[in-house]
Design a protein around this motif. Structure first.
Motif, PDB file in Angstrom:
ATOM      1  N   THR A   2       0.845  -1.191   0.000  1.00 13.97           N
ATOM      2  CA  THR A   2       0.000   0.000   0.000  1.00 13.97           C
ATOM      3  C   THR A   2       0.883   1.245   0.000  1.00 13.97           C
ATOM      4  O   THR A   2       2.065   1.188   0.324  1.00 13.97           O
ATOM      5  CB  THR A   2      -0.913   0.048   1.237  1.00 13.97           C
ATOM      6  OG1 THR A   2      -0.098  -0.042   2.422  1.00 13.97           O
ATOM      7  CG2 THR A   2      -1.915  -1.100   1.230  1.00 13.97           C
ATOM      8  N   VAL A   3       0.297   2.371  -0.349  1.00 19.39           N
ATOM      9  CA  VAL A   3       1.001   3.654  -0.302  1.00 19.39           C
ATOM     10  C   VAL A   3       1.294   4.006   1.156  1.00 19.39           C
ATOM     11  O   VAL A   3       0.448   3.838   2.034  1.00 19.39           O
ATOM     12  CB  VAL A   3       0.138   4.751  -0.952  1.00 19.39           C
ATOM     13  CG1 VAL A   3       0.795   6.119  -0.799  1.00 19.39           C
ATOM     14  CG2 VAL A   3      -0.102   4.424  -2.421  1.00 19.39           C
ATOM     15  N   ASP A  60       4.829   1.004  -3.450  1.00 19.86           N
ATOM     16  CA  ASP A  60       3.691   1.674  -4.075  1.00 19.86           C
ATOM     17  C   ASP A  60       3.781   3.185  -3.960  1.00 19.86           C
ATOM     18  O   ASP A  60       2.906   3.897  -4.443  1.00 19.86           O
ATOM     19  CB  ASP A  60       2.383   1.197  -3.446  1.00 19.86           C
ATOM     20  CG  ASP A  60       1.989  -0.181  -3.936  1.00 19.86           C
ATOM     21  OD1 ASP A  60       2.600  -0.660  -4.908  1.00 19.86           O
ATOM     22  OD2 ASP A  60       1.084  -0.792  -3.345  1.00 19.86           O
ATOM     23  N   ARG A  87       8.118   8.094  -7.056  1.00 19.80           N
ATOM     24  CA  ARG A  87       7.180   7.429  -6.144  1.00 19.80           C
ATOM     25  C   ARG A  87       6.881   8.277  -4.905  1.00 19.80           C
ATOM     26  O   ARG A  87       6.306   7.776  -3.935  1.00 19.80           O
ATOM     27  CB  ARG A  87       7.723   6.064  -5.700  1.00 19.80           C
ATOM     28  CG  ARG A  87       7.843   5.044  -6.813  1.00 19.80           C
ATOM     29  CD  ARG A  87       7.713   3.631  -6.264  1.00 19.80           C
ATOM     30  NE  ARG A  87       8.677   3.329  -5.225  1.00 19.80           N
ATOM     31  CZ  ARG A  87       9.853   2.737  -5.433  1.00 19.80           C
ATOM     32  NH1 ARG A  87      10.218   2.412  -6.666  1.00 19.80           N
ATOM     33  NH2 ARG A  87      10.671   2.480  -4.438  1.00 19.80           N
ATOM     34  N   ASP A 111      -4.279   3.993  -5.236  1.00 18.81           N
ATOM     35  CA  ASP A 111      -2.903   4.148  -5.709  1.00 18.81           C
ATOM     36  C   ASP A 111      -2.353   5.508  -5.279  1.00 18.81           C
ATOM     37  O   ASP A 111      -3.030   6.298  -4.614  1.00 18.81           O
ATOM     38  CB  ASP A 111      -2.825   3.956  -7.226  1.00 18.81           C
ATOM     39  CG  ASP A 111      -3.588   5.027  -8.017  1.00 18.81           C
ATOM     40  OD1 ASP A 111      -3.969   6.062  -7.439  1.00 18.81           O
ATOM     41  OD2 ASP A 111      -3.799   4.826  -9.227  1.00 18.81           O
TER      42      ASP A 111
END
Length: 221
Positions: A2-3, A60, A87, A111
């Protein structure tokens, strides 16, 4: 994966407190507190921010929340030296509200661009990956009188956002996007208020059924 989130503050305690608060809404998200100077004083640290980038990125990406202008400058400088700057996104958002909204979005599986958009309470940038627009059709509707002692405050609102985000449907509560933590909280829905949920799209019926089940359980409380 996950972010992740990085919280940059001039104060160690503020950064750690924001992480602690956001973790109450999204316990599975990796968050790094980059607060204070290297010796624990008031200020910001390039090294702490850089370490936060590395520690919060599971692959992510990372969204960064900052408290004051020089914290943004420190984060931007660290970004210039980051191994994977593509990122990392620095949010233009209030540090507390933005962190909570971003954490809930990340835990819902959003996202990088959608987590950034959640922090900033706006639509994702053009070209960002997003779910296909929901199909048109009659809306599925549910009205619920809120029984929670403090209404739809942070924790139950987070449960609602996570639930609504799990369906291919456009979902609103009292006219605002039920997938936006900040917009749901801004409604200020107290105990005894009637919350009206509407959903359209491919999974509208399923979304309303899930919200009805969530409401019957007190929105997780």
């Amino acid at each position: 994966m996950t972010v992740g989130l990085v919280i940059v503050s001039h104060s160690v305690r503020i950064a750690e407190g924001v992480v602690e608060l956001a973790a109450q809404m999204a316990p599975s998200i990796t968050m790094a507190a980059a607060g204070g100077t290297d010796d624990g004083g008031i200020g910001t640290s390039f090294d702490k921010v850089q370490a936060g980038f590395a520690g919060a990125d599971s692959g992510d990406g990372v969204v960064v929340l900052c408290d004051l202008g020089s914290a943004v400058l420190t984060a931007e400088t660290a970004l210039d030296f980051a191994e994977a700057p593509e990122r990392i996104r620095i949010a233009d958002a209030p540090i507390v509200e933005g962190a909570v909204a971003a954490a809930v979005a990340a835990e819902s599986g959003a996202d990088l661009e959608r987590v950034l958009a959640a922090a900033q309470d706006q639509a994702p940038a053009a070209g960002a990956s997003a779910a296909a627009p929901a199909a048109s059709g009659a809306a599925a509707v549910l009205e619920v009188e809120l029984a929670n002692e403090h209404g739809l405050h942070a924790r139950p609102a987070a449960e609602l956002v996570r639930t609504a985000s799990g369906f291919d449907a456009q979902v609103t509560v009292n006219g605002v996007d039920a997938k936006s933590m900040l917009r749901v909280l801004a409604l200020g829905l107290d105990r005894g208020t009637v919350a009206r949920f509407e959903a359209t799209g491919a999974q509208a019926t399923e979304a309303i059924a899930a919200i009805e089940a969530l409401a019957a359980e007190g929105f997780g409380e």
